[in-house]
Design a protein around this motif. Structure first.
Motif, mmCIF file in Angstrom:
data_model
loop_
_atom_site.group_PDB
_atom_site.id
_atom_site.type_symbol
_atom_site.label_atom_id
_atom_site.label_comp_id
_atom_site.label_asym_id
_atom_site.label_seq_id
_atom_site.Cartn_x
_atom_site.Cartn_y
_atom_site.Cartn_z
ATOM 1 N N LEU A 316 -5.290 1.300 5.814
ATOM 2 C CA LEU A 316 -4.998 2.618 5.242
ATOM 3 C C LEU A 316 -6.058 2.948 4.203
ATOM 4 O O LEU A 316 -6.330 2.149 3.303
ATOM 5 N N ASP A 317 -6.636 4.118 4.320
ATOM 6 C CA ASP A 317 -7.586 4.598 3.316
ATOM 7 C C ASP A 317 -6.843 5.389 2.248
ATOM 8 O O ASP A 317 -5.869 6.087 2.529
ATOM 9 N N GLY A 318 -7.334 5.275 1.004
ATOM 10 C CA GLY A 318 -6.737 6.053 -0.078
ATOM 11 C C GLY A 318 -5.600 5.325 -0.755
ATOM 12 O O GLY A 318 -5.428 4.109 -0.606
ATOM 13 N N PRO A 319 -4.771 6.048 -1.510
ATOM 14 C CA PRO A 319 -3.682 5.423 -2.276
ATOM 15 C C PRO A 319 -2.673 4.752 -1.355
ATOM 16 O O PRO A 319 -2.504 5.140 -0.204
ATOM 17 N N ASP A 320 -2.010 3.737 -1.908
ATOM 18 C CA ASP A 320 -1.082 2.954 -1.080
ATOM 19 C C ASP A 320 0.074 2.417 -1.922
ATOM 20 O O ASP A 320 0.404 1.238 -1.848
ATOM 21 N N GLY A 321 0.710 3.264 -2.691
ATOM 22 C CA GLY A 321 1.803 2.789 -3.538
ATOM 23 C C GLY A 321 3.134 3.447 -3.280
ATOM 24 O O GLY A 321 4.142 3.073 -3.880
ATOM 25 N N ARG A 322 3.175 4.431 -2.339
ATOM 26 C CA ARG A 322 4.412 5.188 -2.118
ATOM 27 C C ARG A 322 4.846 5.018 -0.667
ATOM 28 O O ARG A 322 4.267 5.606 0.238
ATOM 29 N N THR A 439 4.558 12.574 5.117
ATOM 30 C CA THR A 439 3.384 11.713 4.985
ATOM 31 C C THR A 439 2.173 12.506 4.510
ATOM 32 O O THR A 439 1.934 13.630 4.955
ATOM 33 N N ARG A 440 1.410 11.920 3.623
ATOM 34 C CA ARG A 440 0.178 12.573 3.158
ATOM 35 C C ARG A 440 -0.866 12.533 4.253
ATOM 36 O O ARG A 440 -0.818 11.676 5.158
ATOM 37 N N PRO A 441 -1.852 13.411 4.219
ATOM 38 C CA PRO A 441 -2.972 13.317 5.166
ATOM 39 C C PRO A 441 -3.637 11.943 5.071
ATOM 40 O O PRO A 441 -3.926 11.451 3.980
ATOM 41 N N GLY A 442 -3.821 11.315 6.208
ATOM 42 C CA GLY A 442 -4.372 9.962 6.252
ATOM 43 C C GLY A 442 -3.320 8.879 6.200
ATOM 44 O O GLY A 442 -3.623 7.700 6.417
ATOM 45 N N GLY A 443 -2.067 9.266 5.874
ATOM 46 C CA GLY A 443 -0.986 8.292 5.804
ATOM 47 C C GLY A 443 -0.474 7.902 7.177
ATOM 48 O O GLY A 443 -0.833 8.482 8.203
#
Length: 514
Positions: A316-322, A439-443
């Protein structure tokens, strides 16, 4: 033992005989009820068993009835009369009657075996009785099913199976002992293979009907399995055989709290074949294990562990806490996700629409970074706790027919109907569409069902992705499972199978939102 990398296929020839093999309970007599046990339990009548579990009101249970057999009758009667679940009602009955050890094991074998083989048993009883089983008084019918199971699937001597069942019928079906004796003696006149050869449709003329009678599954389920397996009836046969076996108990070690190899040594089990968190138990009552009471592990099929871990470990790219578990009850996957999130500084929002199941999720995730919401997962965007475009990883373990866990819930194969599919698939599509919006874009979104029915798997995923109003691409789910795991198909989705992988028949599709 250590888990294999591939479960060997069972031979089809003699498969029915294999199910009655040496692993069944040793021979036991039909003898009466011992006086010392009566003193221990306070007597049959004191417990009100006949009134509570399906006997004639006001008539105490006769001491001549064999206690394990009567406990099995109580459970089977509760399943058919009250729509109870065997895995919930039987332990309570065993505790109430004070059954442990071999007696509890025998009662369990009779209960689950009878429920698994119900379709074939009813076909045989109909022929033996000369009338449809639905026309037989329900208490007598359930007693006859237990008797027929002993005659056809265990090494209990025929005279013991017949006499003990007649004793049971004398207790629960006044005036029907002669009828029961005649029917069971007719059943005992042929073995299972002979009955199936006589009553099952020809495999050439009606292969689905033949498999349904031979392996005790409704025809519509056999047909659904055949569709999911590409029409390979040999593989369908192996699946049906596996559905009728006693399933193993799998534990899920919670990462950060225990190690699978160490726990396997502690409980006398074996590390799982595929999941790094799986432990196979050889027997016993898992609820009594200290590892479960102190939160180091929970009971969970290895397939469920694999699909939850696939979402948690997917690149997964980007944030990963939610993280979000949109259908969290009763909490097994939320517990594993919560333990993984704790190691990575993430938090899980666990959504459950049922208040009772939401409480179960709270209990299952106590001490983990999991926030439980008692709400409908379809309220994404309308509920401030479920904003759109917010979550990094989302699990949709959607309500389904449960056709992938028939070995664990044998009564469900007789309760589910094709008419259950339209409302379930509509709900599945709505939940998956909500997950994609959340889901966020990229999620990432993982869609999971414990059913191989193509309408609940491929059709639902395709339709939900089309209707969600957001773009998403499939991730090849095979790359998210252990390397070298066999029988995963052509991708990008994955279907696990009891006969291939030793797991429930879990389906997994992973989508990345654009």
């Amino acid at each position: 033992m250590t888990g294999p990398t591939h479960r060997p296929e069972r031979p089809v020839d003699g498969a029915r005989r294999e199910q009655r093999g040496d692993d069944r309970r040793p021979e036991r007599s039909a003898g009466g009820f011992r006086g010392d046990r009566t003193a221990r339990t306070g007597g049959w009548g004191d417990r009100g068993g006949a009134d509570r579990w399906g006997g004639r009101p006001g008539r105490p249970v006769r001491p001549a009835v064999d206690l394990p057999r009567y406990a099995a009758y109580q459970a089977v009667a509760a399943v058919h009369r009250d729509d109870a679940y065997a895995n919930l009602v039987l332990p309570a009955i065993l505790r109430e009657q004070g059954l442990t050890g071999r007696d509890a094991a025998f009662a369990t074998e009779l209960t689950y075996g009878t429920l698994r083989q119900l379709g074939t048993l009813d076909t045989i009883l109909t022929a033996a009785a000369g009338r449809d089983v639905e026309r037989i008084d329900p208490p007598v019918r359930d007693a006859l099913r237990l008797g027929a199971y002993q005659l056809l699937h265990t090494r209990v001597p025929a005279h013991a199976a017949v006499s003990s069942t007649v004793d049971l019928v004398r207790t629960v079906g006044e005036g029907a002992t002669g009828f029961a004796n005649a029917v069971l003696r007719e059943v005992a006149g042929q073995d299972l293979d002979a009955w199936v050869t006589k009553l099952a449709p020809s495999p050439a003329a009606d292969p689905i009907g033949h498999l349904a009678v031979t392996y005790s599954h409704p025809q519509w389920i056999v047909r659904a399995f055949a569709d999911a397996l590409g029409g390979d009836l040999g593989e369908v046969t192996r699946l049906l055989i596996e559905d009728n076996e006693r399933p193993p108990v799998h534990l899920c070690v919670r990462p950060g709290r225990a190690d699978a190899v160490e726990l396997a040594d502690e409980v006398g089990g074996a590390p799982g074949a595929f999941s790094p968190y799986a432990v196979y138990l050889s027997g016993g009552a898992p609820g009594d294990l200290p590892a479960l009471t102190d939160g180091r592990a929970h009971v969970q099929d290895e397939g469920s562990q694999l699909v939850a871990n696939a979402l948690a470990t997917a690149p997964l790219d980007g944030p990963d806490g939610r993280w979000l578990d949109l259908c969290a009850g009763p909490g097994g996957k939320a517990g594993l996700l919560g333990a993984l999130a704790a190691q990575r500084g993430a938090r899980v929002t666990a959504v459950e629409v049922s208040e009772h199941r939401a409480r179960l999720v709270e209990q299952a995730t106590r001490g983990l970074p999991v926030n439980v919401l008692h709400t409908d997962g379809r309220t994404v965007g309308a509920d401030p706790n479920l904003p759109e475009g917010h979550f990094d990883r989302v699990l949709v373990d959607a309500p389904c027919t449960g056709l992938g866990s028939l070995r664990r819930r044998p009564e469900s194969r007789w309760r589910r109907q094709p008419s259950d599919l339209p409302p379930l698939t509509r709900l599945q599509r709505e939940l998956l569409a909500a997950a994609l919006r959340a889901t966020r874009p990229g999620g990432l979104v993982a869609y999971v069902t414990c059913s191989p029915h193509t309408v609940e798997t491929h059709v639902t995923v395709t339709e939900a992705a089309r209707r969600a109003g957001v773009a998403a691409d499939f991730v090849d789910a095979r790359t998210l499972l252990p390397p070298g795991m066999p029988g995963l198909g052509d991708g990008p989705t994955v279907q696990l199978w009891p006969h291939r992988h030793g797991t429930d028949a879990m389906f997994l599709a992973v989508l990345r939102r654009d």
